[in-house]
Enzyme design. Structure first.
Site, PDB file in Angstrom:
ATOM      1  N   ARG A  25      -0.354  -0.918  -1.532  1.00 15.65           N
ATOM      2  CA  ARG A  25      -1.007  -0.229  -0.469  1.00 15.65           C
ATOM      3  C   ARG A  25      -1.560  -1.165   0.465  1.00 15.65           C
ATOM      4  NH1 ARG A  25      -0.071   4.325   2.574  1.00 15.65           N
ATOM      5  NH2 ARG A  25      -1.974   5.447   2.820  1.00 15.65           N
TER       6      ARG A  25
ATOM      7  N   THR B 209       7.978   7.043   7.044  1.00 16.56           N
ATOM      8  CA  THR B 209       7.819   6.303   5.756  1.00 16.56           C
ATOM      9  C   THR B 209       9.446   6.343   5.172  1.00 16.56           C
ATOM     10  OG1 THR B 209       5.732   6.919   5.502  1.00 16.56           O
ATOM     11  CG2 THR B 209       6.933   6.501   3.491  1.00 16.56           C
TER      12      THR B 209
ATOM     13  N   GLU C  89      -1.726   1.832   9.080  1.00 15.13           N
ATOM     14  CA  GLU C  89      -2.034   2.562   7.668  1.00 15.13           C
ATOM     15  C   GLU C  89      -3.299   3.053   7.883  1.00 15.13           C
ATOM     16  OE1 GLU C  89       0.032   4.455   5.333  1.00 15.13           O
ATOM     17  OE2 GLU C  89       0.972   2.526   5.860  1.00 15.13           O
TER      18      GLU C  89
ATOM     19  N   ASP D  57      -4.759   6.560   7.950  1.00 13.82           N
ATOM     20  CA  ASP D  57      -4.751   7.405   7.046  1.00 13.82           C
ATOM     21  C   ASP D  57      -6.146   7.598   6.397  1.00 13.82           C
ATOM     22  OD1 ASP D  57      -2.203   8.439   6.815  1.00 13.82           O
ATOM     23  OD2 ASP D  57      -1.499   7.170   5.241  1.00 13.82           O
TER      24      ASP D  57
ATOM     25  N   SER E 249      -3.279   8.000   0.460  1.00  8.97           N
ATOM     26  CA  SER E 249      -1.903   8.136   0.858  1.00  8.97           C
ATOM     27  C   SER E 249      -1.230   9.471   0.201  1.00  8.97           C
ATOM     28  CB  SER E 249      -1.052   7.212   0.060  1.00  8.97           C
ATOM     29  OG  SER E 249       0.397   7.235   0.184  1.00  8.97           O
TER      30      SER E 249
HETATM   31  N1  GLY Z   1       1.428   6.688   5.381  1.00 13.13           N
HETATM   32  C1  GLY Z   1       1.835   7.817   4.553  1.00 13.13           C
HETATM   33  C2  GLY Z   1       1.298   7.882   3.457  1.00 13.13           C
HETATM   34  O1  GLY Z   1       0.766   6.993   2.809  1.00 13.13           O
HETATM   35  O2  GLY Z   1       1.007   8.966   2.923  1.00 13.13           O
END
Ligand code: GLY
Length: 596
Positions: free
Chosen positions: A91, A393, A432, A435, A462
């Site tokens: 991640r 994704t 990212e 998120d 995530s």
């Molecule tokens: N960016 C999509 C997820 O990590 O859920």
């Protein structure tokens, strides 16, 4: 849809003894060229981990809008010899200079379209370090071997498929804003169309450098310099506040984590799934636990597949699960998450008691799992306001002839990530960090833990949920999905299709899905016009509307117009050892079998 009786999923694996002699390798991805790259590794004697590396590199070329070396992901690895199942967590992380309020400007949250296309949204990429660790630990081939198919695809080119072409046109300007990205996907200002030939020489050269010099070439030196420079960009309307905060030290310091799976049970099956920093596995297990006592799959009681009773309780389980997710889940390495409490059967039974069999419950708050948690938590949560999360994704699954399994969800977050292509190196950077909570939720007065507030070195929460299904300790199926927060619901739908409705793997993937990702939110669903399935019909939609669920459109109309997820799966026939795969026609899902 031709459905089997409950439990026939297990019977399916006992049905074909004549096929006994074929523990082939199987690769299932969302693009034929990526499946071919993985199959090439298996055909050359490589294992599932080698094939996974090749698939990821190839997807960076042929499905660049979804994942790549500028992003991160979660790789489930099951090793047949030892029986161990682990996750490689690559991640993206926030840079050391990140702060909880960095998406707030002049007292207000930044506009999402601006923040998500600025350097501020870019997390320190983890994909390459994750692949490096996986190859070193379990692979048999060199990094150069696994990157070779991607170099060929980038250098010689490939034909743009419908999905890539549509994503360029429907890009919310993301392929237009930053000139290097526009030059690749809108040459001369014209969006690439289905059937056009796409060559990516800069990306090919980057892959050659990685093949020749190893992964360090990305995290130190000229590529790292170029990444830091690229993410210092901002959008005009944001000014300096939109510039990324990543430094060379952040890149040099990036390390993936190896994590144990979360383990859950449903009707005698075991699920091994993704722990925090993903909410995916935990929320999936919560939703299954909430429905434990409903007779899902029993049409005689109104709980057959696609029946209003079934869809209703699924929606309610999702609403309860997402309420908890918003309050409690984040990066478990930096915040305390009451995992044990959230999954405790007594806690879930208490939560499930609010599900009325035929009436939508009032908007649920997050629960308080602390009485069921051994650790102590001093602060009660308050649900955090949710933003829409992007539907992109990618997910792929692989099994090799020895029975090793990889199930890997990989992302650059939004479709096209930040839209920033690193100049001269040809790969997109993720966004990212969007998120995270845009507005910090931590509040000691009210006691909100701010589990998903931005923090230095922290991973954004995530939804990705690569999942392995086991029976008597043996792997039976591995699957996962893209789709932002809907990922959890796609995996939930497929799991119920397999374990409660007795569908085959392909039926379970093809079947229309239902999803809601907010305790308050609109239900999205795949309806009568969905070409991939028979859909959730208007009569059923009307029953759900009458129960109080928000479905787009008026009574009698088809409000189920969504396309939800893209599931790629592999499976093992327990009786014969035969391996098989199934892929999703919601994208160009492709299964390739590699005879041993
Ligand atoms: N960016 C999509 C997820 O990590 O859920």
């Amino acid at each position: 849809m031709n459905r089997r009786a409950p439990w026939s999923f297990l019977l399916l694996f006992l049905t074909f003894p004549a096929l006994a002699a074929s523990p082939d390798g199987v690769v299932a991805t969302s693009h034929p060229a990526a499946s071919a790259a993985g199959a090439r590794m298996l055909a050359a004697g490589g294992n599932a981990i080698d094939a996974a590396a090749a698939v990821q590199f190839a997807l960076n070329v042929v499905e660049p809008q979804s994942s790549g070396i500028g992003g991160g992901g979660f790789m489930l690895v099951h090793i047949a010899k030892t029986g161990e199942t682990v996750f490689v967590d690559s991640r993206e992380k926030a840079p050391a200079a990140a702060s909880a309020d960095m998406f707030v400007s002049h007292g207000s949250p930044m506009a999402f379209p601006l923040a998500s296309t600025s350097g501020l949204a870019v997390g320190v990429p983890g994909t390459l370090r994750g692949i490096e660790v996986a190859l070193k630990q379990w692979g048999t081939m060199t990094l150069a071997d696994t990157v070779a198919p991607a170099i060929e695809l980038a250098e010689h080119g490939f034909r743009v498929n419908r999905f890539l072409a549509e994503d360029i046109v429907n890009d919310g300007d993301r392929t237009r804003i930053h000139p290097e990205t526009a030059a690749i996907f809108r040459p001369g200002g014209v969006p690439l169309a289905e059937g056009d030939w796409l060559v990516q020489r800069d990306l090919a050269q980057t892959f050659r450098l990685i093949a020749a010099q190893g992964v360090d070439v990305f995290y130190e030196g000229p590529i790292a310099d170029a990444i830091v420079q690229a993410q210092s960009r901002t959008r005009d309307a944001l000014g300096p506040a939109g510039a990324g905060r990543m430094t060379l030290a952040d890149l040099q310091g990036y390390r993936p984590a190896i994590r144990d799976p979360l383990i859950g049970q449903f009707r005698g099956w075991t699920l091994a799934t993704m722990p925090p920093p993903s909410s995916g596995g935990l929320t999936l297990l919560q939703m299954l636990g909430l429905l434990k006592d409903f007779p899902i799959g029993d049409a005689s009681q109104g709980y057959g597949f696609g029946e209003p009773g079934t869809l209703h309780v699924m929606i309610e389980a999702m609403r309860l699960g997402f309420a908890d997710r918003a309050a409690w889940l984040g990066d478990g390495d930096t915040v305390s998450i009451p995992v044990g409490g959230l999954l405790h059967p007594a806690y879930l039974a208490q939560r499930a008691a609010s599900i009325h069999p035929d009436r939508r419950m009032a908007t649920p708050d997050a629960g308080d799992p602390r009485p069921w948690q051994r650790e102590s938590f001093s602060i009660p949560p308050r649900t955090t306001r949710m933003r829409e999360e992007s539907p992109h994704t990618t997910h792929f699954s692989i099994i090799d002839r020895w029975g090793n399994v990889v199930s890997y969800t990989s992302t650059i977050e939004h479709t096209w990530g930040s839209g920033i292509t690193v100049p001269r190196y040809g790969f997109l950077l993720n966004n990212e960090l969007t998120d995270f909570n845009f507005v910090p939720a931590h509040d000691s007065a009210s006691g909100n833990p701010g589990a998903n507030d931005v923090g230095p070195g922290k991973r954004p929460r995530s939804s990705m949920a690569p999942t392995l299904l086991l029976r008597d300790g043996k792997p039976v199926a591995a699957y996962g999905s893209p789709g932002g927060a809907t990922i959890i619901n796609s995996v939930f739908n497929v799991t119920l299709n397999l374990l409660a409705h007795g569908m085959t793997l392909q039926q379970a993937i093809d079947a229309p899905r239902v999803s809601v990702t907010h305790a308050t939110g609109m239900v999205s669903c795949e309806g009568v016009s969905d070409p991939t399935s028979t859909g959730i019909g208007t009569t059923v939609q009307d029953v759900l509307r009458a129960q109080g669920h928000a479905i787009a459109g008026a009574e009698g109309t088809d409000g189920c117009t969504a396309t939800i997820g893209s599931v790629q799966a592999v499976a093992v026939d327990l009786a014969t050892g035969t391996h098989r795969g199934a892929a999703d026609s919601r994208r160009e899902g492709t299964v390739i079998r590699v005879p041993r």
